[in-house]
Motif scaffolding. Structure first.
Motif, short mmCIF file in Angstrom:
data_model
loop_
_atom_site.label_atom_id
_atom_site.label_comp_id
_atom_site.label_asym_id
_atom_site.label_seq_id
_atom_site.Cartn_x
_atom_site.Cartn_y
_atom_site.Cartn_z
N ALA A 111 43.56 45.99 40.05
CA ALA A 111 42.82 45.45 38.91
C ALA A 111 43.40 45.97 37.59
CB ALA A 111 41.34 45.82 39.03
N SER A 169 39.54 37.90 31.66
CA SER A 169 39.08 38.87 32.67
C SER A 169 38.52 38.16 33.90
CB SER A 169 38.02 39.79 32.06
OG SER A 169 38.55 40.54 31.00
N GLN A 173 40.03 38.39 37.72
CA GLN A 173 39.19 38.81 38.85
C GLN A 173 39.31 37.83 40.01
OE1 GLN A 173 35.18 39.43 37.49
NE2 GLN A 173 35.75 41.08 36.08
N GLN A 176 42.68 38.35 41.64
CA GLN A 176 42.73 39.53 42.50
C GLN A 176 42.10 39.25 43.86
OE1 GLN A 176 40.90 43.00 40.82
NE2 GLN A 176 40.93 44.15 42.73
N SER A 177 40.97 38.61 43.87
CA SER A 177 40.31 38.29 45.14
C SER A 177 41.18 37.36 45.99
CB SER A 177 38.95 37.64 44.86
OG SER A 177 38.12 38.49 44.10
#
Length: 598
Positions: A111, A169, A173, A176-177
Protein backbone atom coordinates in the motif's frame (compact mmCIF):
# COMPACT_ATOMS: atom_id res chain seq x y z
CA UNK A 1 1.61 -24.54 -23.52
CA UNK A 2 -0.14 -21.19 -23.88
CA UNK A 3 1.72 -17.98 -24.61
CA UNK A 4 2.12 -15.01 -22.29
CA UNK A 5 -0.96 -12.83 -21.94
CA UNK A 6 -1.20 -9.24 -20.73
CA UNK A 7 -4.08 -7.30 -19.21
CA UNK A 8 -4.09 -3.62 -18.24
CA UNK A 9 -5.26 -3.13 -14.66
CA UNK A 10 -4.87 0.64 -14.48
CA UNK A 11 -3.81 3.34 -16.92
CA UNK A 12 -4.01 7.04 -16.07
CA UNK A 13 -2.44 9.49 -18.49
CA UNK A 14 -2.91 13.22 -18.75
CA UNK A 15 -1.09 16.12 -20.40
CA UNK A 16 -0.85 19.88 -19.95
CA UNK A 17 -0.34 21.54 -23.33
CA UNK A 18 -0.38 25.09 -21.94
CA UNK A 19 3.09 24.90 -20.38
CA UNK A 20 5.81 26.38 -22.60
CA UNK A 21 9.04 24.40 -23.02
CA UNK A 22 12.31 25.57 -21.48
CA UNK A 23 15.94 24.72 -22.03
CA UNK A 24 16.15 23.11 -18.59
CA UNK A 25 13.00 21.08 -19.28
CA UNK A 26 9.55 21.18 -17.70
CA UNK A 27 7.16 18.33 -16.90
CA UNK A 28 3.97 18.60 -18.91
CA UNK A 29 2.28 15.27 -18.25
CA UNK A 30 2.26 12.03 -16.33
CA UNK A 31 1.31 8.42 -16.88
CA UNK A 32 0.63 5.62 -14.40
CA UNK A 33 0.29 2.22 -16.06
CA UNK A 34 -0.13 -1.11 -14.26
CA UNK A 35 -0.48 -4.40 -16.14
CA UNK A 36 -0.85 -8.07 -15.21
CA UNK A 37 1.12 -10.60 -17.26
CA UNK A 38 0.34 -14.31 -17.09
CA UNK A 39 3.21 -16.72 -17.78
CA UNK A 40 2.70 -20.04 -19.54
CA UNK A 41 2.91 -21.85 -16.18
CA UNK A 42 -0.01 -19.79 -14.84
CA UNK A 43 1.96 -17.47 -12.55
CA UNK A 44 0.93 -13.81 -12.70
CA UNK A 45 3.27 -10.83 -12.54
CA UNK A 46 1.83 -7.41 -11.73
CA UNK A 47 4.11 -4.60 -12.88
CA UNK A 48 3.74 -0.88 -13.30
CA UNK A 49 5.57 2.39 -13.71
CA UNK A 50 5.17 6.13 -13.36
CA UNK A 51 6.46 8.24 -16.26
CA UNK A 52 6.61 11.99 -16.74
CA UNK A 53 6.52 13.75 -20.07
CA UNK A 54 9.35 16.30 -20.28
CA UNK A 55 9.04 19.23 -22.67
CA UNK A 56 12.43 20.72 -23.57
CA UNK A 57 13.91 23.14 -26.03
CA UNK A 58 17.39 22.97 -27.51
CA UNK A 59 19.53 26.10 -27.55
CA UNK A 60 18.87 26.32 -31.29
CA UNK A 61 15.13 26.66 -30.59
CA UNK A 62 14.15 23.13 -31.61
CA UNK A 63 11.43 21.74 -29.33
CA UNK A 64 11.22 18.07 -28.40
CA UNK A 65 9.39 15.87 -25.90
CA UNK A 66 10.20 12.57 -24.28
CA UNK A 67 8.84 10.31 -21.54
CA UNK A 68 11.03 9.72 -18.51
CA UNK A 69 10.37 6.73 -16.24
CA UNK A 70 10.53 7.90 -12.63
CA UNK A 71 9.70 4.71 -10.72
CA UNK A 72 8.79 1.15 -11.63
CA UNK A 73 7.78 -1.94 -9.68
CA UNK A 74 6.92 -5.57 -10.16
CA UNK A 75 5.00 -7.95 -7.90
CA UNK A 76 5.30 -11.65 -8.64
CA UNK A 77 5.11 -15.10 -7.13
CA UNK A 78 8.27 -17.14 -7.54
CA UNK A 79 8.39 -20.84 -8.34
CA UNK A 80 9.15 -21.41 -4.64
CA UNK A 81 5.80 -19.84 -3.74
CA UNK A 82 7.16 -16.58 -2.29
CA UNK A 83 5.89 -13.12 -3.21
CA UNK A 84 8.64 -10.70 -4.26
CA UNK A 85 8.23 -6.95 -4.60
CA UNK A 86 10.90 -5.20 -6.66
CA UNK A 87 11.15 -1.43 -6.91
CA UNK A 88 13.38 0.64 -9.19
CA UNK A 89 13.96 4.38 -8.78
CA UNK A 90 15.60 5.60 -11.98
CA UNK A 91 16.64 9.01 -10.66
CA UNK A 92 18.61 7.48 -7.77
CA UNK A 93 19.60 4.34 -9.72
CA UNK A 94 18.29 2.45 -6.71
CA UNK A 95 16.92 -1.08 -6.96
CA UNK A 96 15.33 -2.72 -3.90
CA UNK A 97 13.86 -6.20 -3.47
CA UNK A 98 11.74 -7.37 -0.56
CA UNK A 99 9.59 -10.40 0.26
CA UNK A 100 6.01 -9.92 1.38
CA UNK A 101 4.28 -12.13 3.95
CA UNK A 102 0.73 -12.23 5.22
CA UNK A 103 0.01 -10.83 8.70
CA UNK A 104 3.53 -9.38 8.78
CA UNK A 105 3.20 -5.99 7.15
CA UNK A 106 3.22 -7.24 3.55
CA UNK A 107 -0.08 -5.55 2.69
CA UNK A 108 1.11 -2.32 4.29
CA UNK A 109 4.37 -2.34 2.30
CA UNK A 110 2.46 -2.74 -0.96
CA UNK A 111 0.00 0.00 0.00
CA UNK A 112 2.87 2.41 0.77
CA UNK A 113 4.44 1.77 -2.61
CA UNK A 114 1.18 2.36 -4.48
CA UNK A 115 0.56 5.52 -2.48
CA UNK A 116 4.02 6.82 -3.47
CA UNK A 117 3.28 6.02 -7.11
CA UNK A 118 0.00 7.93 -6.91
CA UNK A 119 1.63 11.00 -5.40
CA UNK A 120 4.41 10.95 -7.98
CA UNK A 121 1.80 10.76 -10.73
CA UNK A 122 -0.28 13.69 -9.50
CA UNK A 123 2.06 15.97 -7.61
CA UNK A 124 4.28 17.44 -10.34
CA UNK A 125 1.92 17.87 -13.29
CA UNK A 126 -1.11 19.03 -11.27
CA UNK A 127 0.52 21.46 -8.86
CA UNK A 128 3.01 24.22 -9.57
CA UNK A 129 6.33 24.05 -7.73
CA UNK A 130 8.71 26.77 -6.72
CA UNK A 131 12.37 25.85 -6.25
CA UNK A 132 14.27 28.00 -3.78
CA UNK A 133 18.05 28.26 -3.34
CA UNK A 134 18.09 25.18 -1.12
CA UNK A 135 16.41 23.10 -3.84
CA UNK A 136 13.49 22.30 -1.57
CA UNK A 137 10.01 22.07 -3.04
CA UNK A 138 7.50 24.58 -1.75
CA UNK A 139 4.01 23.77 -3.02
CA UNK A 140 1.82 26.74 -3.88
CA UNK A 141 -1.68 26.95 -5.23
CA UNK A 142 -1.62 26.10 -8.90
CA UNK A 143 -3.87 25.22 -11.79
CA UNK A 144 -6.80 22.90 -11.34
CA UNK A 145 -7.30 19.61 -13.09
CA UNK A 146 -9.46 21.27 -15.73
CA UNK A 147 -6.30 22.60 -17.40
CA UNK A 148 -5.06 19.05 -18.04
CA UNK A 149 -6.05 16.92 -21.00
CA UNK A 150 -6.93 13.35 -20.03
CA UNK A 151 -5.60 10.88 -22.58
CA UNK A 152 -6.15 7.57 -20.78
CA UNK A 153 -8.51 6.78 -17.93
CA UNK A 154 -11.66 8.50 -16.78
CA UNK A 155 -11.64 12.13 -15.66
CA UNK A 156 -11.84 12.88 -11.97
CA UNK A 157 -15.23 14.04 -10.79
CA UNK A 158 -13.88 16.44 -8.13
CA UNK A 159 -11.44 18.96 -9.61
CA UNK A 160 -10.17 20.14 -6.21
CA UNK A 161 -6.77 18.91 -5.09
CA UNK A 162 -8.08 17.16 -1.97
CA UNK A 163 -10.84 15.51 -3.97
CA UNK A 164 -8.41 14.26 -6.61
CA UNK A 165 -6.19 12.74 -3.92
CA UNK A 166 -9.17 10.98 -2.34
CA UNK A 167 -10.29 9.53 -5.67
CA UNK A 168 -6.75 8.35 -6.44
CA UNK A 169 -6.57 6.62 -3.03
CA UNK A 170 -9.76 4.66 -3.77
CA UNK A 171 -8.42 3.65 -7.19
CA UNK A 172 -5.14 2.41 -5.67
CA UNK A 173 -6.96 0.46 -2.94
CA UNK A 174 -8.94 -1.42 -5.58
CA UNK A 175 -5.71 -1.98 -7.52
CA UNK A 176 -4.01 -3.47 -4.44
CA UNK A 177 -6.86 -5.89 -3.83
CA UNK A 178 -6.90 -6.98 -7.47
CA UNK A 179 -3.11 -7.44 -7.57
CA UNK A 180 -3.10 -9.64 -4.44
CA UNK A 181 -5.96 -11.70 -5.86
CA UNK A 182 -4.13 -12.27 -9.15
CA UNK A 183 -0.88 -13.45 -7.55
CA UNK A 184 -2.77 -15.76 -5.19
CA UNK A 185 -2.35 -13.93 -1.87
CA UNK A 186 0.66 -13.65 0.41
CA UNK A 187 2.35 -16.67 2.03
CA UNK A 188 2.43 -17.21 5.80
CA UNK A 189 5.95 -16.83 7.16
CA UNK A 190 5.67 -19.43 9.93
CA UNK A 191 4.68 -22.10 7.43
CA UNK A 192 7.56 -21.41 5.04
CA UNK A 193 10.30 -20.96 7.69
CA UNK A 194 9.66 -23.61 10.34
CA UNK A 195 13.14 -23.24 11.90
CA UNK A 196 12.64 -19.49 12.38
CA UNK A 197 9.12 -19.31 13.75
CA UNK A 198 10.10 -16.77 16.42
CA UNK A 199 11.73 -14.38 13.94
CA UNK A 200 10.09 -11.20 12.70
CA UNK A 201 8.37 -12.21 9.43
CA UNK A 202 9.06 -8.95 7.63
CA UNK A 203 12.84 -9.67 7.88
CA UNK A 204 12.75 -13.26 6.65
CA UNK A 205 13.47 -12.18 3.10
CA UNK A 206 16.79 -10.63 4.10
CA UNK A 207 20.09 -11.93 2.84
CA UNK A 208 21.18 -15.16 4.49
CA UNK A 209 17.77 -16.30 5.69
CA UNK A 210 16.40 -17.60 2.40
CA UNK A 211 18.51 -20.70 2.94
CA UNK A 212 16.02 -21.66 5.68
CA UNK A 213 13.06 -21.71 3.27
CA UNK A 214 10.99 -24.92 3.75
CA UNK A 215 13.85 -26.43 5.79
CA UNK A 216 12.65 -28.80 8.51
CA UNK A 217 16.17 -29.51 9.78
CA UNK A 218 19.66 -28.03 9.54
CA UNK A 219 20.76 -30.71 7.10
CA UNK A 220 18.47 -29.13 4.52
CA UNK A 221 19.87 -25.68 5.33
CA UNK A 222 23.43 -26.91 4.83
CA UNK A 223 22.43 -28.42 1.50
CA UNK A 224 20.83 -25.16 0.41
CA UNK A 225 23.98 -23.19 1.28
CA UNK A 226 26.77 -25.48 0.05
CA UNK A 227 25.01 -27.95 -2.23
CA UNK A 228 23.91 -31.51 -1.56
CA UNK A 229 27.11 -33.03 -2.91
CA UNK A 230 29.24 -31.07 -0.44
CA UNK A 231 27.09 -31.76 2.60
CA UNK A 232 28.87 -32.87 5.78
CA UNK A 233 27.35 -33.41 9.19
CA UNK A 234 29.67 -30.84 10.81
CA UNK A 235 28.21 -28.22 8.47
CA UNK A 236 24.71 -28.75 9.85
CA UNK A 237 26.03 -28.69 13.43
CA UNK A 238 27.89 -25.42 12.89
CA UNK A 239 24.86 -23.76 11.25
CA UNK A 240 22.71 -24.89 14.16
CA UNK A 241 25.26 -23.47 16.61
CA UNK A 242 25.25 -20.10 14.84
CA UNK A 243 21.45 -19.97 14.90
CA UNK A 244 21.38 -20.84 18.60
CA UNK A 245 23.97 -18.16 19.34
CA UNK A 246 21.69 -15.73 17.50
CA UNK A 247 18.80 -16.69 19.83
CA UNK A 248 20.87 -15.89 22.93
CA UNK A 249 21.02 -12.20 22.06
CA UNK A 250 18.29 -9.85 23.37
CA UNK A 251 15.58 -8.97 20.84
CA UNK A 252 17.12 -11.42 18.39
CA UNK A 253 13.79 -11.88 16.62
CA UNK A 254 13.88 -8.23 15.54
CA UNK A 255 17.57 -7.82 14.68
CA UNK A 256 18.51 -11.33 13.55
CA UNK A 257 20.76 -11.82 10.56
CA UNK A 258 22.40 -14.94 9.10
CA UNK A 259 24.21 -13.23 6.24
CA UNK A 260 27.41 -14.86 7.52
CA UNK A 261 26.23 -17.96 5.62
CA UNK A 262 26.57 -16.00 2.37
CA UNK A 263 30.19 -15.31 3.32
CA UNK A 264 31.02 -19.00 3.65
CA UNK A 265 28.98 -19.71 0.52
CA UNK A 266 31.42 -17.54 -1.48
CA UNK A 267 34.13 -20.19 -0.98
CA UNK A 268 31.95 -23.08 -2.21
CA UNK A 269 33.83 -25.08 -4.83
CA UNK A 270 36.99 -22.99 -4.48
CA UNK A 271 38.46 -24.54 -1.31
CA UNK A 272 38.05 -27.94 0.41
CA UNK A 273 34.87 -28.11 2.47
CA UNK A 274 36.94 -28.97 5.57
CA UNK A 275 38.52 -25.51 5.44
CA UNK A 276 35.07 -23.92 5.52
CA UNK A 277 34.02 -26.12 8.44
CA UNK A 278 37.15 -25.16 10.39
CA UNK A 279 36.51 -21.47 9.76
CA UNK A 280 32.89 -21.84 10.93
CA UNK A 281 34.10 -23.50 14.13
CA UNK A 282 36.29 -20.49 14.89
CA UNK A 283 33.35 -18.13 14.33
CA UNK A 284 31.77 -17.52 17.71
CA UNK A 285 28.93 -15.25 16.56
CA UNK A 286 27.03 -14.49 13.40
CA UNK A 287 27.14 -10.73 13.91
CA UNK A 288 28.93 -9.18 10.94
CA UNK A 289 28.38 -6.78 8.07
CA UNK A 290 25.92 -8.10 5.48
CA UNK A 291 27.22 -8.03 1.92
CA UNK A 292 24.77 -6.64 -0.62
CA UNK A 293 23.86 -8.78 -3.65
CA UNK A 294 26.05 -6.69 -6.00
CA UNK A 295 28.94 -6.97 -3.54
CA UNK A 296 28.48 -10.75 -3.37
CA UNK A 297 28.75 -10.93 -7.16
CA UNK A 298 31.97 -8.89 -7.17
CA UNK A 299 33.42 -10.88 -4.26
CA UNK A 300 32.70 -14.21 -6.00
CA UNK A 301 34.35 -12.94 -9.19
CA UNK A 302 37.34 -11.86 -7.11
CA UNK A 303 37.69 -15.20 -5.29
CA UNK A 304 37.53 -17.14 -8.57
CA UNK A 305 40.76 -15.41 -9.61
CA UNK A 306 42.59 -15.85 -6.30
CA UNK A 307 44.74 -18.98 -5.71
CA UNK A 308 43.46 -21.53 -3.22
CA UNK A 309 46.26 -20.97 -0.63
CA UNK A 310 45.38 -17.27 -0.43
CA UNK A 311 41.71 -18.11 0.08
CA UNK A 312 42.73 -20.45 2.92
CA UNK A 313 44.57 -17.60 4.64
CA UNK A 314 41.50 -15.36 4.26
CA UNK A 315 39.32 -18.07 5.84
CA UNK A 316 41.78 -18.38 8.72
CA UNK A 317 41.31 -14.70 9.65
CA UNK A 318 38.45 -13.46 11.87
CA UNK A 319 35.25 -13.47 9.85
CA UNK A 320 34.06 -9.95 10.74
CA UNK A 321 37.43 -8.45 9.77
CA UNK A 322 37.65 -10.36 6.48
CA UNK A 323 34.09 -9.47 5.46
CA UNK A 324 34.72 -5.78 6.05
CA UNK A 325 37.88 -5.82 3.93
CA UNK A 326 36.38 -7.88 1.10
CA UNK A 327 33.38 -5.56 1.03
CA UNK A 328 35.71 -2.58 0.51
CA UNK A 329 37.50 -4.48 -2.27
CA UNK A 330 34.18 -5.32 -3.98
CA UNK A 331 33.10 -1.68 -3.87
CA UNK A 332 36.44 -0.67 -5.38
CA UNK A 333 35.95 -3.03 -8.34
CA UNK A 334 32.83 -1.19 -9.52
CA UNK A 335 29.27 -2.19 -10.25
CA UNK A 336 27.01 -3.13 -13.11
CA UNK A 337 27.16 0.39 -14.58
CA UNK A 338 30.82 1.23 -14.01
CA UNK A 339 33.84 -1.10 -13.97
CA UNK A 340 36.67 0.54 -12.05
CA UNK A 341 39.37 -2.15 -12.23
CA UNK A 342 40.07 -5.13 -14.48
CA UNK A 343 39.90 -8.11 -12.15
CA UNK A 344 41.26 -10.41 -14.89
CA UNK A 345 44.72 -8.94 -14.25
CA UNK A 346 44.70 -10.17 -10.65
CA UNK A 347 46.13 -13.71 -11.26
CA UNK A 348 49.14 -12.26 -13.07
CA UNK A 349 49.75 -9.70 -10.32
CA UNK A 350 49.56 -12.35 -7.60
CA UNK A 351 51.94 -14.57 -9.54
CA UNK A 352 54.39 -11.70 -10.01
CA UNK A 353 54.30 -10.72 -6.35
CA UNK A 354 54.23 -14.29 -5.03
CA UNK A 355 51.43 -16.14 -3.26
CA UNK A 356 53.29 -16.26 0.03
CA UNK A 357 53.39 -12.47 0.19
CA UNK A 358 49.55 -12.34 0.14
CA UNK A 359 49.11 -13.19 3.81
CA UNK A 360 45.42 -12.36 4.09
CA UNK A 361 42.57 -10.06 3.11
CA UNK A 362 44.51 -6.91 3.96
CA UNK A 363 47.36 -7.75 1.58
CA UNK A 364 44.82 -8.67 -1.10
CA UNK A 365 43.13 -5.28 -0.70
CA UNK A 366 46.48 -3.51 -1.01
CA UNK A 367 47.21 -5.43 -4.21
CA UNK A 368 43.80 -4.70 -5.75
CA UNK A 369 43.97 -1.00 -4.94
CA UNK A 370 47.38 -0.82 -6.62
CA UNK A 371 45.78 -1.94 -9.89
CA UNK A 372 45.20 0.84 -12.47
CA UNK A 373 41.70 2.26 -12.69
CA UNK A 374 40.01 1.80 -16.06
CA UNK A 375 36.59 3.48 -15.58
CA UNK A 376 34.66 1.48 -18.17
CA UNK A 377 31.02 2.58 -18.35
CA UNK A 378 28.15 0.45 -19.47
CA UNK A 379 26.54 1.40 -22.76
CA UNK A 380 23.40 2.71 -21.12
CA UNK A 381 25.34 4.85 -18.63
CA UNK A 382 27.65 6.17 -21.35
CA UNK A 383 24.70 7.19 -23.54
CA UNK A 384 22.98 8.80 -20.57
CA UNK A 385 26.06 10.76 -19.51
CA UNK A 386 26.71 11.88 -23.06
CA UNK A 387 23.16 13.18 -23.45
CA UNK A 388 23.24 14.91 -20.08
CA UNK A 389 26.61 16.49 -20.87
CA UNK A 390 25.35 17.82 -24.19
CA UNK A 391 22.27 19.39 -22.63
CA UNK A 392 24.26 20.95 -19.75
CA UNK A 393 26.80 22.46 -22.15
CA UNK A 394 24.02 23.94 -24.25
CA UNK A 395 22.28 25.39 -21.19
CA UNK A 396 25.49 27.05 -19.97
CA UNK A 397 26.31 28.41 -23.42
CA UNK A 398 22.78 29.78 -23.79
CA UNK A 399 23.04 31.59 -20.46
CA UNK A 400 26.34 33.15 -21.54
CA UNK A 401 24.74 34.26 -24.82
CA UNK A 402 21.77 35.84 -22.99
CA UNK A 403 24.16 37.67 -20.67
CA UNK A 404 26.08 39.01 -23.66
CA UNK A 405 22.91 40.20 -25.38
CA UNK A 406 21.76 41.97 -22.20
CA UNK A 407 25.03 43.87 -22.05
CA UNK A 408 24.76 44.80 -25.73
CA UNK A 409 21.19 46.09 -25.25
CA UNK A 410 22.42 48.62 -22.65
CA UNK A 411 24.97 50.11 -25.05
CA UNK A 412 23.13 52.35 -27.48
CA UNK A 413 26.24 54.14 -28.70
CA UNK A 414 28.01 51.00 -29.88
CA UNK A 415 27.21 49.18 -33.09
CA UNK A 416 27.54 45.55 -31.95
CA UNK A 417 25.66 42.55 -33.35
CA UNK A 418 23.07 40.71 -31.29
CA UNK A 419 24.18 37.11 -30.87
CA UNK A 420 22.09 34.27 -32.21
CA UNK A 421 22.70 30.63 -31.43
CA UNK A 422 24.27 29.96 -34.84
CA UNK A 423 26.54 32.99 -34.43
CA UNK A 424 27.39 32.04 -30.83
CA UNK A 425 28.68 28.65 -31.91
CA UNK A 426 31.40 30.37 -33.99
CA UNK A 427 34.66 30.19 -31.94
CA UNK A 428 35.96 33.48 -33.37
CA UNK A 429 32.78 35.31 -32.40
CA UNK A 430 32.83 33.72 -28.91
CA UNK A 431 36.42 34.84 -28.37
CA UNK A 432 35.58 38.43 -29.36
CA UNK A 433 32.45 38.41 -27.18
CA UNK A 434 34.37 37.19 -24.13
CA UNK A 435 37.02 39.88 -24.64
CA UNK A 436 34.32 42.55 -24.96
CA UNK A 437 32.56 41.41 -21.76
CA UNK A 438 35.80 41.63 -19.80
CA UNK A 439 36.53 45.15 -21.04
CA UNK A 440 32.95 46.25 -20.47
CA UNK A 441 32.89 45.02 -16.87
CA UNK A 442 36.08 46.92 -16.19
CA UNK A 443 34.49 50.09 -17.56
CA UNK A 444 31.43 49.56 -15.37
CA UNK A 445 33.53 49.44 -12.23
CA UNK A 446 31.92 51.94 -9.85
CA UNK A 447 33.66 54.68 -7.94
CA UNK A 448 33.03 52.72 -4.76
CA UNK A 449 34.87 49.72 -6.15
CA UNK A 450 37.78 51.89 -7.26
CA UNK A 451 37.88 53.54 -3.86
CA UNK A 452 37.83 50.14 -2.16
CA UNK A 453 40.79 49.00 -4.23
CA UNK A 454 42.65 52.23 -3.54
CA UNK A 455 41.98 51.84 0.20
CA UNK A 456 43.24 48.26 0.11
CA UNK A 457 46.40 49.38 -1.66
CA UNK A 458 46.92 52.18 0.87
CA UNK A 459 46.60 49.75 3.76
CA UNK A 460 49.09 47.45 2.05
CA UNK A 461 51.63 50.22 1.63
CA UNK A 462 51.20 51.22 5.27
CA UNK A 463 51.72 47.65 6.38
CA UNK A 464 54.86 47.36 4.27
CA UNK A 465 56.18 50.60 5.81
CA UNK A 466 55.55 49.27 9.32
CA UNK A 467 57.26 46.00 8.49
CA UNK A 468 60.23 47.87 7.01
CA UNK A 469 60.55 49.99 10.16
CA UNK A 470 60.23 46.90 12.34
CA UNK A 471 62.91 45.08 10.33
CA UNK A 472 65.29 48.04 10.68
CA UNK A 473 64.73 48.05 14.45
CA UNK A 474 65.38 44.31 14.66
CA UNK A 475 68.61 44.61 12.66
CA UNK A 476 69.84 47.38 14.97
CA UNK A 477 69.09 45.42 18.15
CA UNK A 478 70.65 42.25 16.72
CA UNK A 479 73.84 44.13 15.84
CA UNK A 480 74.09 45.52 19.40
CA UNK A 481 73.53 42.20 21.17
CA UNK A 482 75.22 39.65 18.90
CA UNK A 483 78.51 38.45 20.40
CA UNK A 484 78.17 40.44 23.66
CA UNK A 485 79.76 38.73 26.71
CA UNK A 486 78.07 38.63 30.10
CA UNK A 487 80.44 37.13 32.62
CA UNK A 488 81.02 33.51 31.63
CA UNK A 489 78.22 33.62 29.05
CA UNK A 490 77.92 35.01 25.54
CA UNK A 491 74.86 36.31 23.63
CA UNK A 492 74.22 34.85 20.16
CA UNK A 493 71.52 36.17 17.79
CA UNK A 494 69.71 33.79 15.41
CA UNK A 495 69.71 34.74 11.72
CA UNK A 496 68.04 31.64 10.14
CA UNK A 497 65.44 28.97 10.88
CA UNK A 498 68.04 26.19 11.23
CA UNK A 499 69.56 27.98 14.22
CA UNK A 500 66.16 28.21 15.91
CA UNK A 501 65.52 24.52 15.23
CA UNK A 502 68.87 23.58 16.78
CA UNK A 503 68.19 25.70 19.87
CA UNK A 504 64.72 24.22 20.27
CA UNK A 505 66.17 20.71 20.08
CA UNK A 506 68.78 21.48 22.74
CA UNK A 507 66.39 23.18 25.19
CA UNK A 508 63.30 21.08 24.29
CA UNK A 509 61.06 24.08 23.57
CA UNK A 510 59.04 25.49 20.69
CA UNK A 511 61.31 28.33 19.57
CA UNK A 512 61.57 26.72 16.11
CA UNK A 513 57.93 27.67 15.56
CA UNK A 514 58.87 31.38 15.55
CA UNK A 515 60.84 31.09 12.28
CA UNK A 516 58.28 33.28 10.48
CA UNK A 517 59.10 36.15 12.86
CA UNK A 518 62.82 36.18 12.03
CA UNK A 519 63.84 39.61 10.84
CA UNK A 520 60.92 41.25 12.65
CA UNK A 521 61.70 40.09 16.20
CA UNK A 522 65.09 39.28 17.74
CA UNK A 523 65.85 35.82 19.15
CA UNK A 524 68.88 35.54 21.41
CA UNK A 525 70.59 32.52 22.99
CA UNK A 526 72.72 32.65 26.14
CA UNK A 527 75.67 30.28 25.53
CA UNK A 528 78.22 29.15 28.13
CA UNK A 529 81.96 28.58 27.59
CA UNK A 530 81.42 25.03 26.31
CA UNK A 531 79.02 26.23 23.59
CA UNK A 532 75.93 24.86 25.33
CA UNK A 533 72.75 26.91 24.98
CA UNK A 534 71.35 27.78 28.41
CA UNK A 535 68.62 30.36 27.71
CA UNK A 536 66.43 31.52 24.83
CA UNK A 537 65.27 35.14 24.77
CA UNK A 538 62.55 36.63 22.53
CA UNK A 539 62.68 40.40 22.06
CA UNK A 540 59.99 42.35 20.22
CA UNK A 541 59.48 46.09 19.83
CA UNK A 542 57.61 46.20 23.13
CA UNK A 543 60.53 44.62 24.98
CA UNK A 544 61.59 41.21 26.28
CA UNK A 545 58.73 38.73 25.91
CA UNK A 546 60.34 35.38 26.88
CA UNK A 547 63.37 34.63 29.07
CA UNK A 548 63.37 30.83 29.39
CA UNK A 549 65.71 27.87 29.80
CA UNK A 550 65.42 24.10 29.29
CA UNK A 551 61.82 22.84 29.13
CA UNK A 552 60.68 26.49 29.44
CA UNK A 553 62.02 26.88 32.97
CA UNK A 554 62.48 30.34 34.45
CA UNK A 555 65.90 31.90 33.85
CA UNK A 556 66.65 32.10 37.60
CA UNK A 557 66.16 28.33 37.94
CA UNK A 558 68.26 27.64 34.87
CA UNK A 559 71.30 29.91 35.43
CA UNK A 560 70.89 30.84 39.02
CA UNK A 561 69.60 34.10 40.41
CA UNK A 562 72.85 36.05 40.13
CA UNK A 563 73.80 35.04 36.57
CA UNK A 564 70.24 35.45 35.25
CA UNK A 565 70.00 38.93 36.81
CA UNK A 566 73.34 39.87 35.25
CA UNK A 567 72.16 38.85 31.75
CA UNK A 568 68.90 40.76 32.20
CA UNK A 569 70.71 43.90 33.33
CA UNK A 570 73.08 43.83 30.35
CA UNK A 571 70.22 43.52 27.85
CA UNK A 572 68.07 46.19 29.48
CA UNK A 573 71.17 48.38 29.67
CA UNK A 574 71.07 48.70 25.88
CA UNK A 575 67.66 50.36 26.09
CA UNK A 576 65.46 47.27 25.75
CA UNK A 577 62.68 47.15 28.37
CA UNK A 578 60.97 44.13 29.93
CA UNK A 579 57.38 43.66 28.78
CA UNK A 580 54.71 43.73 31.48
CA UNK A 581 53.60 40.21 30.51
CA UNK A 582 57.05 38.74 29.97
CA UNK A 583 57.46 35.11 31.07
CA UNK A 584 60.53 33.56 32.65
CA UNK A 585 61.63 36.64 34.65
CA UNK A 586 60.01 35.61 37.92
CA UNK A 587 62.25 36.48 40.88
CA UNK A 588 64.39 38.90 38.87
CA UNK A 589 64.52 42.66 39.42
CA UNK A 590 63.15 44.63 36.48
CA UNK A 591 64.73 48.01 35.73
CA UNK A 592 62.48 51.04 35.64
CA UNK A 593 61.62 51.99 32.03
CA UNK A 594 59.72 55.10 31.23
CA UNK A 595 59.51 54.57 27.51
CA UNK A 596 59.25 51.68 25.13
CA UNK A 597 61.91 51.24 22.50
CA UNK A 598 60.41 51.99 19.09
Amino acid sequence: MSENSERVLLHIKFLNDRIEPTVEGVRTGASLRVVARTAPDGRVTVSGSVSHRVHRMRASGKVFRYWQTMRAFSLLRTKAGLVVLRELEHAKRKNTTQHLFALAGGERQLAQLLHALGNQTLLDPMRQHEWDALEEVRVVEGPVFEELRVVEGSAFEDHRWSGIQAQMSLILQDLQSEALRLIGGLPVAAERFPLLREATPCRLGHSGLMHFLDAEDYKTVAGNVFGKTRYRKPLAREIQRLVESMRTRPNWHQSHDMSVLNWFRLFRGLVPIDWIIESMRRTETNRCIALKPAELVQARALFRRVPQPVLGRILAQPVAQSIRIIRDIAQGLGNAHMQLRDVDLLPELIKARGQRRIRGAQDLETLVRSMPEIWVQSRSLARSNQAIGTVINEVNALREMDSYNEQIARLEDRDLPIATWELWKDPAFREGADKFLVEYRQELMTAEQREREARTERYRQERLAREKKRAAWAADVAERLDGMYVGEHRLVVAHDADTLARWGSQLNNCIAGYADELGMDVFVAVVDDSGRVRLNIEICQNGIMQFLGTNNRDAAKELGMSAAQQVLDVITGTGIPVHDYAIGVQGLTRPVQDAVVA
